[in-house]
Design an enzyme around this catalytic site. Sequence first.
Site, PDB file in Angstrom:
ATOM      1  CG  HIS A  41      -2.046   0.967   1.118  1.00 22.70           C
ATOM      2  ND1 HIS A  41      -1.977   2.271   1.532  1.00 22.70           N
ATOM      3  CD2 HIS A  41      -3.309   0.810   0.616  1.00 22.70           C
ATOM      4  CE1 HIS A  41      -3.141   2.880   1.316  1.00 22.70           C
ATOM      5  NE2 HIS A  41      -3.961   2.024   0.758  1.00 22.70           N
TER       6      HIS A  41
ATOM      7  CB  ILE B 265       0.324   6.696   1.618  1.00 24.03           C
ATOM      8  CG1 ILE B 265      -0.709   5.995   0.737  1.00 24.03           C
ATOM      9  CG2 ILE B 265       1.174   7.651   0.801  1.00 24.03           C
ATOM     10  CD1 ILE B 265      -1.735   6.971   0.166  1.00 24.03           C
TER      11      ILE B 265
ATOM     12  N   GLY C 198      -5.968   5.095   5.106  1.00 22.31           N
ATOM     13  CA  GLY C 198      -6.794   5.990   5.931  1.00 22.31           C
ATOM     14  C   GLY C 198      -7.563   5.244   7.001  1.00 22.31           C
ATOM     15  CB  VAL C 199      -9.667   2.141   7.087  1.00 26.90           C
ATOM     16  CG1 VAL C 199     -10.760   2.611   6.143  1.00 26.90           C
ATOM     17  CG2 VAL C 199      -8.704   1.194   6.388  1.00 26.90           C
TER      18      VAL C 199
ATOM     19  CD  GLU D  99      -8.679  -0.601  14.632  1.00 25.41           C
ATOM     20  OE1 GLU D  99      -9.797  -0.498  14.126  1.00 25.41           O
ATOM     21  OE2 GLU D  99      -8.458  -1.144  15.734  1.00 25.41           O
TER      22      GLU D  99
END
Length: 482
Positions: A368, A374, A377-378, A382
């Site tokens: 990723h 990077i 986002g999730v 979390e």
Amino acid sequence: MAFQKQHTLKEAISFEGVGLHTGEPSRVVVQPAPENTGIVFVREDFSPSVEIPAQVDYVVDLMRSTTLGMGEVRIHTVEHLLAALVGMGVSNARISVWGPEVPILDGSAKPFVEAIERVGLQPQKAEQQYYVIEEPVHYQDKQRGVDIAALPFDGFRATVMVDYNSQVLGMQLATLVRWEDFPTEVAPARTFCLLYELEELYHRGLIKGGTLDNAIVIVDRHYTQEELQRIGGLFGYPDVEMVPEGVLNNTPLRFENEPARHKLLDLIGDLALLGAPLKGQIIAMRPGHAANIAFLRTLHKLIQKKKIIQRFQRTPTSQNVVFDIHAIRRILPHRYPFLLVDKITHFSQDSIVGIKNVTINEPFFVGHFEDNPIMPGVLILEAMAQVGGILFLNIVENPQDYWVYFLAIDNARFKRPVIPGDQLVFKLDLLQIRRGICKMAGKAYVEDKLVCEAELTASLVPKKTIHGESGSASGHSNQSSV
Ligand code: ZN
């Protein structure tokens, strides 16, 4: 008199009289109690009887005196008796009360102290726990000119300053530097009020049991003899006169600074509601019951926080670290590669700050993305939720018995990418707690720049009821068992 061991009374002592505020007759029996009982009031005139621990959590009213309550049941004006008990070194006592208020007696703690001296103290086996002030704590009410500070001190000292801006009752100081002086220097100081307050208090239905035998009345301005007689008449003293010291009474003052000493007595009584004797130095400017209790609540919150922290953080940390990774592993069930918090740097009842160092070794960078790593986002969300989950330590007594499930993520915004080498700082503020559901506003920063924000709603779910169920509509759960 800093006792190492707990003490109770050798025998029961009892008192009868009217309450200052309710005017109702009442009877009090202070009985010896086993180790670690603390001080407990019991309204024996209810069936079944109602026990109310002498602790700040049970304070319900501060109108001129300190009132404890549970449900509809009240016990008014507990402070002078509590001051006597803590001042004489009584750790454990069961105080049976028949009536709504502790009798006012002569307006001081002297009758209580004399009774305790008469029966004596019984040493017990258990160690005396102290409430130790380890760092300065400060409370201020600017409007009322109230300022109370607690400072570290290996013993107990208290200084009270009062200032009523009146000629008669100007600035006064009272100090207690050792408990040995309490019975003679503080306990005999009687309650007082200003003459102009008397009529008002009378019409508000307070001080129904007030007489010139249980309170000093300070005459704060010139009154005609007719005015004095009218006010005196309300209390059954139509022929009252003012004596030269500015006091409406035939009884001479017991001390030149009796009002300040009484405020000190009240403060000591209110401090007893911490549930353990205090080690520290208290400096209080213009204290009153409301300020004393607000100050106690501040102290109480600090001690609760410290207890929570000590339960999980078992070794000393470097400065600015509240929970290190070992403590976090005790709090959260997450493990590598899904534990996304490295340390907590701030923790309070309603806010928390946590840190995650993002390195190139994070497993999610493998794909990723390969050429442009990077952080997803999730996973930032979390990590934010894991930090927020630690706030639940404030809410449940046995956090290990619960899972924390996401119910909603609202207004999530991703402002800039997070890359290897970044240090993510998460700040969360509690917005609302209701019925085990907690809403938090979270922000994530890298070098003070906002990278992500969101509102998180989570719920506490007891572990034994949820095997296999999901608490979240989206199926995403952060499972922070805290
Ligand atoms: Zn008082």
